[in-house]
Design an enzyme around this catalytic site. Structure first.
Site, PDB file in Angstrom:
ATOM      1  N   LYS A 285      13.606 -13.100 -13.517  1.00 45.85           N
ATOM      2  CA  LYS A 285      13.322 -11.862 -14.250  1.00 45.85           C
ATOM      3  C   LYS A 285      12.313 -12.141 -15.358  1.00 45.85           C
ATOM      4  O   LYS A 285      11.353 -11.412 -15.529  1.00 45.85           O
ATOM      5  CB  LYS A 285      14.635 -11.349 -14.858  1.00 45.85           C
ATOM      6  CG  LYS A 285      14.945  -9.917 -14.781  1.00 45.85           C
ATOM      7  CD  LYS A 285      15.292  -9.257 -13.504  1.00 45.85           C
ATOM      8  CE  LYS A 285      14.514  -9.602 -12.315  1.00 45.85           C
ATOM      9  NZ  LYS A 285      15.146  -9.246 -11.054  1.00 45.85           N
TER      10      LYS A 285
ATOM     11  N   ASN B 255      -1.439   0.705   5.860  1.00 43.77           N
ATOM     12  CA  ASN B 255      -0.554  -0.251   5.169  1.00 43.77           C
ATOM     13  C   ASN B 255      -0.121  -1.262   6.219  1.00 43.77           C
ATOM     14  O   ASN B 255       0.384  -0.872   7.271  1.00 43.77           O
ATOM     15  CB  ASN B 255       0.662   0.492   4.598  1.00 43.77           C
ATOM     16  CG  ASN B 255       1.730  -0.468   4.079  1.00 43.77           C
ATOM     17  OD1 ASN B 255       1.441  -1.610   3.737  1.00 43.77           O
ATOM     18  ND2 ASN B 255       2.976   0.005   4.027  1.00 43.77           N
ATOM     19  N   GLY B 256      -0.329  -2.548   5.953  1.00 47.35           N
ATOM     20  CA  GLY B 256       0.082  -3.581   6.911  1.00 47.35           C
ATOM     21  C   GLY B 256      -1.062  -4.510   7.251  1.00 47.35           C
ATOM     22  O   GLY B 256      -2.029  -4.624   6.483  1.00 47.35           O
TER      23      GLY B 256
ATOM     24  N   ARG C 141       4.934   0.833  -5.845  1.00 46.67           N
ATOM     25  CA  ARG C 141       4.792  -0.141  -4.761  1.00 46.67           C
ATOM     26  C   ARG C 141       3.807  -1.245  -5.112  1.00 46.67           C
ATOM     27  O   ARG C 141       3.753  -2.267  -4.423  1.00 46.67           O
ATOM     28  CB  ARG C 141       4.322   0.575  -3.482  1.00 46.67           C
ATOM     29  CG  ARG C 141       5.320   1.577  -2.970  1.00 46.67           C
ATOM     30  CD  ARG C 141       4.729   2.455  -1.899  1.00 46.67           C
ATOM     31  NE  ARG C 141       4.484   1.747  -0.664  1.00 46.67           N
ATOM     32  CZ  ARG C 141       5.381   1.553   0.297  1.00 46.67           C
ATOM     33  NH1 ARG C 141       6.603   2.003   0.138  1.00 46.67           N
ATOM     34  NH2 ARG C 141       5.073   0.913   1.399  1.00 46.67           N
TER      35      ARG C 141
ATOM     36  N   HIS D 275      19.097 -36.032 -14.341  1.00 46.69           N
ATOM     37  CA  HIS D 275      18.406 -36.585 -13.169  1.00 46.69           C
ATOM     38  C   HIS D 275      16.929 -36.208 -13.153  1.00 46.69           C
ATOM     39  O   HIS D 275      16.288 -36.341 -12.117  1.00 46.69           O
ATOM     40  CB  HIS D 275      19.120 -36.123 -11.892  1.00 46.69           C
ATOM     41  CG  HIS D 275      20.559 -36.536 -11.864  1.00 46.69           C
ATOM     42  ND1 HIS D 275      20.947 -37.825 -11.594  1.00 46.69           N
ATOM     43  CD2 HIS D 275      21.692 -35.845 -12.150  1.00 46.69           C
ATOM     44  CE1 HIS D 275      22.271 -37.904 -11.676  1.00 46.69           C
ATOM     45  NE2 HIS D 275      22.749 -36.705 -12.023  1.00 46.69           N
TER      46      HIS D 275
ATOM     47  N   GLU E 118      18.554 -16.079 -11.457  1.00 45.32           N
ATOM     48  CA  GLU E 118      18.115 -14.676 -11.495  1.00 45.32           C
ATOM     49  C   GLU E 118      17.472 -14.351 -12.849  1.00 45.32           C
ATOM     50  O   GLU E 118      16.464 -13.654 -12.923  1.00 45.32           O
ATOM     51  CB  GLU E 118      19.302 -13.750 -11.192  1.00 45.32           C
ATOM     52  CG  GLU E 118      19.060 -12.277 -11.391  1.00 45.32           C
ATOM     53  CD  GLU E 118      17.882 -11.690 -10.592  1.00 45.32           C
ATOM     54  OE1 GLU E 118      17.343 -12.374  -9.715  1.00 45.32           O
ATOM     55  OE2 GLU E 118      17.495 -10.560 -10.915  1.00 45.32           O
TER      56      GLU E 118
ATOM     57  N   GLU F  30       8.674 -13.065 -13.956  1.00 45.80           N
ATOM     58  CA  GLU F  30       7.881 -12.038 -13.277  1.00 45.80           C
ATOM     59  C   GLU F  30       7.327 -10.970 -14.209  1.00 45.80           C
ATOM     60  O   GLU F  30       6.281 -10.398 -13.917  1.00 45.80           O
ATOM     61  CB  GLU F  30       8.611 -11.420 -12.078  1.00 45.80           C
ATOM     62  CG  GLU F  30       9.789 -10.560 -12.372  1.00 45.80           C
ATOM     63  CD  GLU F  30      10.471 -10.032 -11.087  1.00 45.80           C
ATOM     64  OE1 GLU F  30       9.781  -9.744 -10.114  1.00 45.80           O
ATOM     65  OE2 GLU F  30      11.713  -9.908 -11.097  1.00 45.80           O
TER      66      GLU F  30
ATOM     67  N   LYS G 257       6.385  -3.927  -5.344  1.00 47.57           N
ATOM     68  CA  LYS G 257       7.815  -3.628  -5.279  1.00 47.57           C
ATOM     69  C   LYS G 257       8.375  -3.956  -3.908  1.00 47.57           C
ATOM     70  O   LYS G 257       9.472  -4.493  -3.787  1.00 47.57           O
ATOM     71  CB  LYS G 257       8.036  -2.141  -5.601  1.00 47.57           C
ATOM     72  CG  LYS G 257       9.493  -1.699  -5.520  1.00 47.57           C
ATOM     73  CD  LYS G 257      10.319  -2.400  -6.588  1.00 47.57           C
ATOM     74  CE  LYS G 257      11.782  -2.005  -6.558  1.00 47.57           C
ATOM     75  NZ  LYS G 257      12.598  -2.989  -7.327  1.00 47.57           N
TER      76      LYS G 257
ATOM     77  N   CYS H 255       0.831  -1.211   0.000  1.00 49.87           N
ATOM     78  CA  CYS H 255       0.000   0.000   0.000  1.00 49.87           C
ATOM     79  C   CYS H 255       0.866   1.263   0.000  1.00 49.87           C
ATOM     80  O   CYS H 255       1.978   1.254   0.535  1.00 49.87           O
ATOM     81  CB  CYS H 255      -0.878   0.019   1.233  1.00 49.87           C
ATOM     82  SG  CYS H 255      -1.849  -1.477   1.428  1.00 49.87           S
TER      83      CYS H 255
ATOM     84  N   TRP I 223      -2.870  -2.571  -1.719  1.00 44.03           N
ATOM     85  CA  TRP I 223      -2.402  -3.859  -2.236  1.00 44.03           C
ATOM     86  C   TRP I 223      -3.061  -4.899  -1.339  1.00 44.03           C
ATOM     87  O   TRP I 223      -2.713  -5.028  -0.171  1.00 44.03           O
ATOM     88  CB  TRP I 223      -0.876  -3.914  -2.137  1.00 44.03           C
ATOM     89  CG  TRP I 223      -0.245  -5.044  -2.855  1.00 44.03           C
ATOM     90  CD1 TRP I 223      -0.076  -5.177  -4.211  1.00 44.03           C
ATOM     91  CD2 TRP I 223       0.350  -6.213  -2.280  1.00 44.03           C
ATOM     92  NE1 TRP I 223       0.585  -6.337  -4.496  1.00 44.03           N
ATOM     93  CE2 TRP I 223       0.860  -6.987  -3.335  1.00 44.03           C
ATOM     94  CE3 TRP I 223       0.507  -6.666  -0.975  1.00 44.03           C
ATOM     95  CZ2 TRP I 223       1.502  -8.204  -3.129  1.00 44.03           C
ATOM     96  CZ3 TRP I 223       1.153  -7.868  -0.766  1.00 44.03           C
ATOM     97  CH2 TRP I 223       1.637  -8.632  -1.838  1.00 44.03           C
TER      98      TRP I 223
HETATM   99  O1  M6R Z   1      13.444  -5.095  -1.326  1.00 42.16           O
HETATM  100  P1  M6R Z   1      14.025  -6.473  -1.316  1.00 42.16           P
HETATM  101  O2  M6R Z   1      15.331  -6.571  -2.002  1.00 42.16           O
HETATM  102  O3  M6R Z   1      14.073  -7.060   0.069  1.00 42.16           O
HETATM  103  O4  M6R Z   1      12.989  -7.343  -2.137  1.00 42.16           O
HETATM  104  C1  M6R Z   1      13.160  -8.722  -2.264  1.00 42.16           C
HETATM  105  C2  M6R Z   1      12.296  -9.284  -3.354  1.00 42.16           C
HETATM  106  O5  M6R Z   1      10.938  -9.047  -3.067  1.00 42.16           O
HETATM  107  C3  M6R Z   1      12.625  -8.701  -4.734  1.00 42.16           C
HETATM  108  O6  M6R Z   1      13.959  -8.891  -5.072  1.00 42.16           O
HETATM  109  C4  M6R Z   1      11.741  -9.367  -5.808  1.00 42.16           C
HETATM  110  O7  M6R Z   1      12.071 -10.703  -5.961  1.00 42.16           O
HETATM  111  C5  M6R Z   1      11.873  -8.618  -7.143  1.00 42.16           C
HETATM  112  N1  M6R Z   1      10.586  -8.428  -7.745  1.00 42.16           N
HETATM  113  C6  M6R Z   1      12.708  -9.336  -8.128  1.00 42.16           C
HETATM  114  O8  M6R Z   1      12.831  -8.660  -9.339  1.00 42.16           O
END
Ligand code: M6R
Length: 608
Positions: free
Chosen positions: A485, A100-101, A27, A504, A481, A488, A603, A2, A74
């Site tokens: 990417k 928020n929370g 966010r 395997h 990684e 997502e 985010k 949020c 959110w």
């Molecule tokens: O703010 P942070 O680095 O703690 O966030 C961790 C993950 O939520 C963040 O890296 C997430 O996986 C990203 N969307 C990846 O691109």
């Protein structure tokens, strides 16, 4: 997560709030709403969907007033809907709450309130706070805030305004970020600095348990016992431009291109006149380093992948055993942590709930905490013994890119310093790696001048339903990684496998036309990877290799190879990840998706 904006002053609150919420769109959210105190009482609007739905409505039906609060939601409790959007109100609609929370004890509070005759309109946990304020409000908003604060439990950043207290609002913080923006004859509270930067550069963070009483003339902060807390505002040095797109079509592309600068800033501020890495912000002594018998690296998502590379680098250079764990798993795994353990927590935002909880669990067990984070003054930074700030600048796109590469830089610098302190590297080796590390910024800059190869790969994979990444040793972490990417932002099923594991099980997934991206930068393992590539080629895979300039082997077996500059094997993750970022970006773009705000993702994940 949020987004929250509160304003009191002389301006049109609606405009300030909508503009602030726009800066917090990164966010992630599913609905938006606003409440403003007007001459008619408390007026509001809230809608499911993008902020523009609310903004368009307000353009037609403006709400005029100079005190107000606004929110992008959110969803946690209750589906995204107009009813569940914030603000929430008491029955008479004289007060408004945004949050928020998560209010953890909302069910017991709700039961108590229902018993007293309160009727709930939404499925949210937040609504109970509105009715609770109503129950205790006696004309003194601040006093009511203390009462409510003593009852609710959980994570919250809360703003509350009341029709009968038109020139003020209150803010409560526990475990969810809130920043105060100090203006002249006006004041602001928001979830993050960009929301207030258009109006002021003087900001201070609220701490857990604190309550702020905000009027146009000043902000008074109290701790939970009611004592006044003196806040020293600091000046934000970076510009709003740094947090906006600056000519690029998307934040993600801008942030990919900002990597060379982020790397430079992160390194150059920490090299002394003799060329040694100087980590002034880390107070670990040689004796401290020698005392650690193990290191845990704990993080989520992309930060976790950086941590996996960090594990490899620290073990190789400093010869200290390192465990790398996902924060949400680590917390519940009763890790072997004690006062001889260094725990490195990695988080771009510094607010990730699971990472923060893992930090606290480690502290409780006696570990020393070193955090790597991109956000000055974030919760993780504040609760750590030592902080390594990555100077990547604000990262807005949900898909993390420049945070990742600067986190790698942090690990290289920490590992090199540990190795020098322990004597596990000689000076010549140390200076060679420092020099190559510095040079990676220039290499990335060169690489980023041309992304035609990545565009071509994106056009080849965009209509595929699944894609696999392969890697060996530290390339395996880069493959992980890259897969994250792609999945997502392009929503293509993407998975990474260790080359040696193919036989395997995973090789059963390969069929004619399956795209496979094979990362191969490790000198001693190229031949092994070539064998793995041949295995999948024989099953019909279309293979794109990511290899180092000067390679002669990959091009003989792959359908296409993207070359990255040759650097020391240890530093290869810093350059080889870039094609993966660009492939993901272009694939998402070609599929017509919202690159910066992918579906279902936020985010900053400030709930467990
Ligand atoms: O703010 P942070 O680095 O703690 O966030 C961790 C993950 O939520 C963040 O890296 C997430 O996986 C990203 N969307 C990846 O691109």
């Amino acid at each position: 997560m949020c987004g929250i904006v509160g304003y009191v002053g002389k301006r049109n609150a609606q405009e300030v709030i909508i503009s602030g919420l726009e800066k917090l769109e990164y966010r992630g959210y599913d609905s938006a709403g606003i409440a403003v105190i007007t001459e008619n009482g408390l007026e509001s609007a809230k809608f499911k969907g993008r902020l523009s739905v609310l903004a368009d409505y307000l353009a037609e039906h403006p709400i005029k007033g100079t005190t107000g609060i606004g929110h992008t939601r959110w969803a946690t409790h209750g589906v995204p809907s107009d009813e569940n959007a914030h603000p929430h109100f008491n029955t008479a609609k004289t007060l408004a709450v945004i949050h928020n929370g998560i209010i953890e004890n909302y069910q017991e509070i709700k039961a108590m309130l229902i018993e007293k005759g309160y009727v709930f309109r939404s499925q949210t946990d937040t609504e109970c706070v509105a009715h609770l304020f109503d129950l205790y409000y006696d004309g003194d908003l601040l006093k009511t805030a203390f009462k409510v604060n003593s009852i609710i439990r959980g994570t919250y950043a809360l703003l509350i305004c009341h029709r009968d207290s038109p020139d003020e609002f209150v803010a409560l913080r526990n475990e969810a970020p809130l920043v105060i923006g100090y203006g002249e004859g006006e004041n602001f509270v928001a979830s993050d600095i960009p929301a207030v930067l258009e109006y002021t550069r003087q900001v201070a963070f609220l701490e857990n348990g604190e309550i702020a009483h905000v009027t146009a003339d000043g902000v008074t902060v109290y701790n939970s016992k009611g004592d006044t807390v003196k806040k020293e505002p600091f000046t934000v040095e970076w510009t709003l431009e740094a947090a906006t797109k600056g000519g690029y079509d998307h934040f993600m592309l801008k942030e990919i291109h900002e990597q060379p600068q982020g790397i430079r800033d992160t390194i150059n501020t920490r090299i002394d006149a003799n060329g040694y890495i100087k980590l002034d912000d880390i107070k670990l002594t040689k004796a401290d380093i020698e005392k650690f018998d193990k290191i845990y690296v704990v993080a989520c998502g992309t930060a976790y992948h950086a941590g996996c590379v960090g594990k490899y680098v620290i073990e190789k250079l400093a010869k200290i055993p390192v465990m790398c764990d996902i924060a949400s798993e680590y917390r519940y795994s009763d890790p072997f942590v004690d006062d001889k353990t260094l725990v490195i927590v990695v988080s771009q935002s510094g607010e990730t709930a699971d990472t923060l909880a893992a930090l606290r669990e480690s502290k409780r067990k006696g570990a020393r905490i070193l955090s790597i984070t991109n956000v000055v003054g974030s919760s993780i930074a504040r609760e750590s013994d030592d902080v390594f700030y990555t100077w990547a600048g604000p990262e807005v796109a949900v898909a993390s890119t420049k945070a990742y590469t600067t986190q790698l830089v942090a690990f290289y610098m920490i590992a090199l310093n540990m190795a020098l302190a322990k004597g596990t590297i000689d000076e010549a080796g140390y200076f060679e790696l420092v020099s190559q590390l510095k040079n990676t910024a220039d290499l990335l800059e060169e690489m980023l001048k041309d992304d035609s190869e990545e565009k071509e790969v994106a056009s080849l994979i965009k209509d595929k339903s699944a894609l696999f990444y392969l890697g060996r040793s530290v390339d395996m972490q880069t493959a992980k990684e890259m897969a994250l990417k792609l999945k997502e932002i392009s929503y293509i099923y993407a998975e990474s496998f260790a080359g040696g594991e193919l036989k395997h099980g995973p090789i059963a997934l390969i069929e004619p036309g399956t795209p496979v991206i094979a990362v191969s930068t490790q000198t001693a393992l190229v031949e092994k990877m070539v064998s793995n590539i041949q295995e999948v080629k024989r099953r019909g895979a279309f293979v794109i290799g990511i290899g180092c300039e000067g390679d002669t082997l990959l091009k003989g077996v792959c359908d296409k190879v993207i070359y990255v500059p040759k650097v020391d094997d240890l530093l290869a993750p810093l350059v080889s990840v870039v094609p993966g970022q660009l492939i993901a970006y272009h694939t998402s773009l070609m599929k017509g998706y919202d690159v910066d705000k992918p579906r279902n993702l936020a985010k900053s994940v400030t709930v467990e």
